[in-house]
Design a protein around this motif. Structure first.
Motif, short mmCIF file in Angstrom:
data_model
loop_
_atom_site.label_atom_id
_atom_site.label_comp_id
_atom_site.label_asym_id
_atom_site.label_seq_id
_atom_site.Cartn_x
_atom_site.Cartn_y
_atom_site.Cartn_z
N ASN A 1 0.56 -11.98 -8.81
CA ASN A 1 -0.26 -12.73 -9.77
C ASN A 1 -1.41 -13.43 -9.07
O ASN A 1 -2.55 -13.45 -9.57
CB ASN A 1 0.60 -13.75 -10.51
CG ASN A 1 1.44 -13.14 -11.60
OD1 ASN A 1 1.26 -11.98 -11.97
ND2 ASN A 1 2.38 -13.90 -12.13
N ILE A 2 -1.15 -14.02 -7.91
CA ILE A 2 -2.20 -14.72 -7.17
C ILE A 2 -3.29 -13.76 -6.73
O ILE A 2 -4.48 -13.99 -6.96
CB ILE A 2 -1.60 -15.45 -5.94
CG1 ILE A 2 -0.72 -16.62 -6.39
CG2 ILE A 2 -2.72 -15.96 -5.03
CD1 ILE A 2 0.10 -17.21 -5.26
N THR A 3 -2.88 -12.67 -6.10
CA THR A 3 -3.89 -11.73 -5.58
C THR A 3 -4.56 -10.96 -6.70
O THR A 3 -5.75 -10.63 -6.61
CB THR A 3 -3.26 -10.78 -4.56
OG1 THR A 3 -2.14 -10.09 -5.15
CG2 THR A 3 -2.78 -11.54 -3.33
N LEU B 1 -12.98 -12.76 -6.01
CA LEU B 1 -12.82 -13.30 -4.66
C LEU B 1 -12.55 -12.18 -3.67
O LEU B 1 -11.84 -11.21 -3.97
CB LEU B 1 -11.65 -14.29 -4.63
CG LEU B 1 -11.82 -15.54 -5.50
CD1 LEU B 1 -10.51 -16.30 -5.60
CD2 LEU B 1 -12.91 -16.44 -4.92
N ASP B 2 -13.11 -12.31 -2.48
CA ASP B 2 -12.90 -11.33 -1.42
C ASP B 2 -11.79 -11.74 -0.47
O ASP B 2 -11.08 -10.89 0.07
CB ASP B 2 -14.19 -11.15 -0.59
CG ASP B 2 -15.35 -10.67 -1.43
OD1 ASP B 2 -15.23 -9.58 -2.03
OD2 ASP B 2 -16.38 -11.38 -1.50
N VAL B 3 -11.65 -13.04 -0.25
CA VAL B 3 -10.67 -13.54 0.71
C VAL B 3 -10.07 -14.83 0.19
O VAL B 3 -10.77 -15.70 -0.35
CB VAL B 3 -11.31 -13.75 2.10
CG1 VAL B 3 -12.54 -14.65 2.02
CG2 VAL B 3 -10.30 -14.33 3.09
N ILE B 4 -8.75 -14.94 0.31
CA ILE B 4 -8.04 -16.15 -0.07
C ILE B 4 -7.09 -16.53 1.07
O ILE B 4 -6.84 -15.72 1.97
CB ILE B 4 -7.24 -15.97 -1.37
CG1 ILE B 4 -6.15 -14.90 -1.20
CG2 ILE B 4 -8.16 -15.64 -2.53
CD1 ILE B 4 -5.22 -14.76 -2.40
N MET C 1 0.31 -11.36 1.54
CA MET C 1 -0.59 -10.50 2.31
C MET C 1 -0.42 -9.03 1.90
O MET C 1 -1.40 -8.31 1.75
CB MET C 1 -0.33 -10.69 3.80
CG MET C 1 -0.74 -12.06 4.32
SD MET C 1 -0.16 -12.38 6.01
CE MET C 1 -1.31 -11.35 6.95
N LYS C 2 0.81 -8.60 1.70
CA LYS C 2 1.06 -7.22 1.27
C LYS C 2 0.51 -6.99 -0.14
O LYS C 2 -0.09 -5.94 -0.41
CB LYS C 2 2.56 -6.92 1.32
CG LYS C 2 3.12 -6.82 2.73
CD LYS C 2 4.62 -6.53 2.71
CE LYS C 2 5.17 -6.40 4.13
NZ LYS C 2 6.64 -6.18 4.12
N ALA C 3 0.72 -7.95 -1.02
CA ALA C 3 0.19 -7.84 -2.38
C ALA C 3 -1.34 -7.81 -2.35
O ALA C 3 -1.98 -7.10 -3.13
CB ALA C 3 0.69 -8.99 -3.26
N GLY C 4 -1.92 -8.59 -1.44
CA GLY C 4 -3.37 -8.59 -1.30
C GLY C 4 -3.91 -7.25 -0.88
O GLY C 4 -4.97 -6.82 -1.36
N GLU D 1 -2.66 -4.39 -1.67
CA GLU D 1 -2.60 -3.55 -2.87
C GLU D 1 -3.71 -3.88 -3.86
O GLU D 1 -4.22 -3.00 -4.55
CB GLU D 1 -1.23 -3.70 -3.55
CG GLU D 1 -0.08 -3.13 -2.77
CD GLU D 1 -0.16 -1.62 -2.60
OE1 GLU D 1 -0.57 -0.94 -3.56
OE2 GLU D 1 0.16 -1.13 -1.49
N ASN D 2 -4.08 -5.15 -3.91
CA ASN D 2 -5.08 -5.60 -4.89
C ASN D 2 -6.49 -5.69 -4.32
O ASN D 2 -7.41 -6.10 -5.03
CB ASN D 2 -4.66 -6.95 -5.46
CG ASN D 2 -3.51 -6.84 -6.46
OD1 ASN D 2 -3.61 -6.14 -7.45
ND2 ASN D 2 -2.41 -7.52 -6.18
N GLY D 3 -6.66 -5.34 -3.06
CA GLY D 3 -8.00 -5.32 -2.48
C GLY D 3 -8.56 -6.68 -2.17
O GLY D 3 -9.77 -6.89 -2.23
N VAL D 4 -7.69 -7.63 -1.81
CA VAL D 4 -8.10 -8.99 -1.47
C VAL D 4 -7.49 -9.34 -0.11
O VAL D 4 -6.28 -9.16 0.09
CB VAL D 4 -7.64 -10.01 -2.52
CG1 VAL D 4 -8.01 -11.43 -2.10
CG2 VAL D 4 -8.25 -9.69 -3.88
N LEU D 5 -8.31 -9.82 0.81
CA LEU D 5 -7.78 -10.26 2.10
C LEU D 5 -7.06 -11.59 1.93
O LEU D 5 -7.61 -12.53 1.38
CB LEU D 5 -8.91 -10.42 3.12
CG LEU D 5 -8.51 -10.99 4.48
CD1 LEU D 5 -7.58 -10.04 5.23
CD2 LEU D 5 -9.74 -11.33 5.32
N VAL D 6 -5.83 -11.65 2.41
CA VAL D 6 -5.04 -12.89 2.36
C VAL D 6 -4.83 -13.40 3.77
O VAL D 6 -4.26 -12.71 4.62
CB VAL D 6 -3.68 -12.68 1.68
CG1 VAL D 6 -2.87 -13.98 1.68
CG2 VAL D 6 -3.87 -12.17 0.25
#
Length: 238
Positions: free
Chosen positions: A25-27, A35-38, A53-56, A58-63
């Motif tokens: 949900n967050i990513t 957003l590109d990076v969180i 980080m793993k979910a990020g 999958e969703n194309g967002v750097l965590v």
């Protein structure tokens, strides 16, 4: 290039974080907001960083793996690390240097550890909110020993901030950055606190609920997007 960021977010691991603040949900929300990076910065814990980080990915967002540290003075500080391994090492250090009081979930909220599929895999037994034994005077230097960076959170707030507790940011702390929750307050703060003119200023949401995550607005100028480059930029001296 400019990259949109939010470097202060809480998951359902933080007792004050909403149950809907799961890794996906967050990513997923971060992606929808542009957003590109969180950074995931739960209170005194990094235990949901791996899943997020793993979910990020999958969703194309750097965590970026991180933590919102509560210092011995009851000051909040954002800690960011270049790798999950470094963050988990820091987590062990903080866990060994914090007050252990059993959480009362009915009062403070649950402290849920999740996997990348948003499945519950455990709970943290001891309440994550109390102060640690790590001083704000040492926090930056300690985080550096683990390859990361530390800087005071929401300095413009009336509680749990370095300015509300100490009244000033002591140069001895070594900070290269600081976070403001409300950018409109920054000019006035800079007039009162000259040190802010030599610090990198970031603005993040400190979201504990999905609806509190902010639209893409604040940017970092980076050659390429990586946790290492974000940390290097924030740790650069003006």
């Amino acid at each position: 290039m400019k990259y949109f960021y939010d470097l202060h977010l809480h998951s359902c691991l933080s007792p004050c974080g909403d149950d809907d603040m799961t890794p996906n949900n967050i990513t997923g929300m971060a992606k929808l907001l542009g957003l590109d990076v969180i950074a995931l910065t739960d209170h005194n814990s990094c235990l949901n960083c791996e899943a997020t980080m793993k979910a990020g990915e999958e969703n194309g967002v750097l965590v970026i793996p991180g933590m919102e540290l509560t210092t011995s003075e009851d000051i909040h500080a954002v800690c960011l690390f270049p790798t999950l391994e470094r963050a988990l090492d820091w987590n062990e250090y903080v866990d060994a240097n914090r007050i252990k009081v059993k959480n009362k979930a009915e009062i403070y909220g649950r402290q849920v550890i999740m996997n990348a599929l948003d499945e519950e895999i455990g709970e943290v037994e001891h309440l994550l909110l109390p102060a640690t034994f790590i001083s704000i005077m040492d926090a930056y230097k300690k985080a550096k020993e683990f390859g990361g960076i530390c800087y005071p959170a929401h300095i413009d707030r009336d509680s749990l901030s370095i300015l509300s507790v100490l009244g000033e940011i002591d140069p001895y702390c070594g900070f290269a950055a600081a976070e403001v929750a409300d950018k409109s307050k920054l000019p006035g703060l800079r007039l009162k606190h000259e040190i802010l003119n030599s610090l990198n200023i970031v603005t993040s949401s400190d979201a504990h609920y999905l609806e509190n995550m902010r639209d893409a607005e604040n940017t970092l100028e980076l050659e390429s997007l990586s946790a290492e480059n974000v940390i290097s930029l924030l740790d650069s001296r003006l």
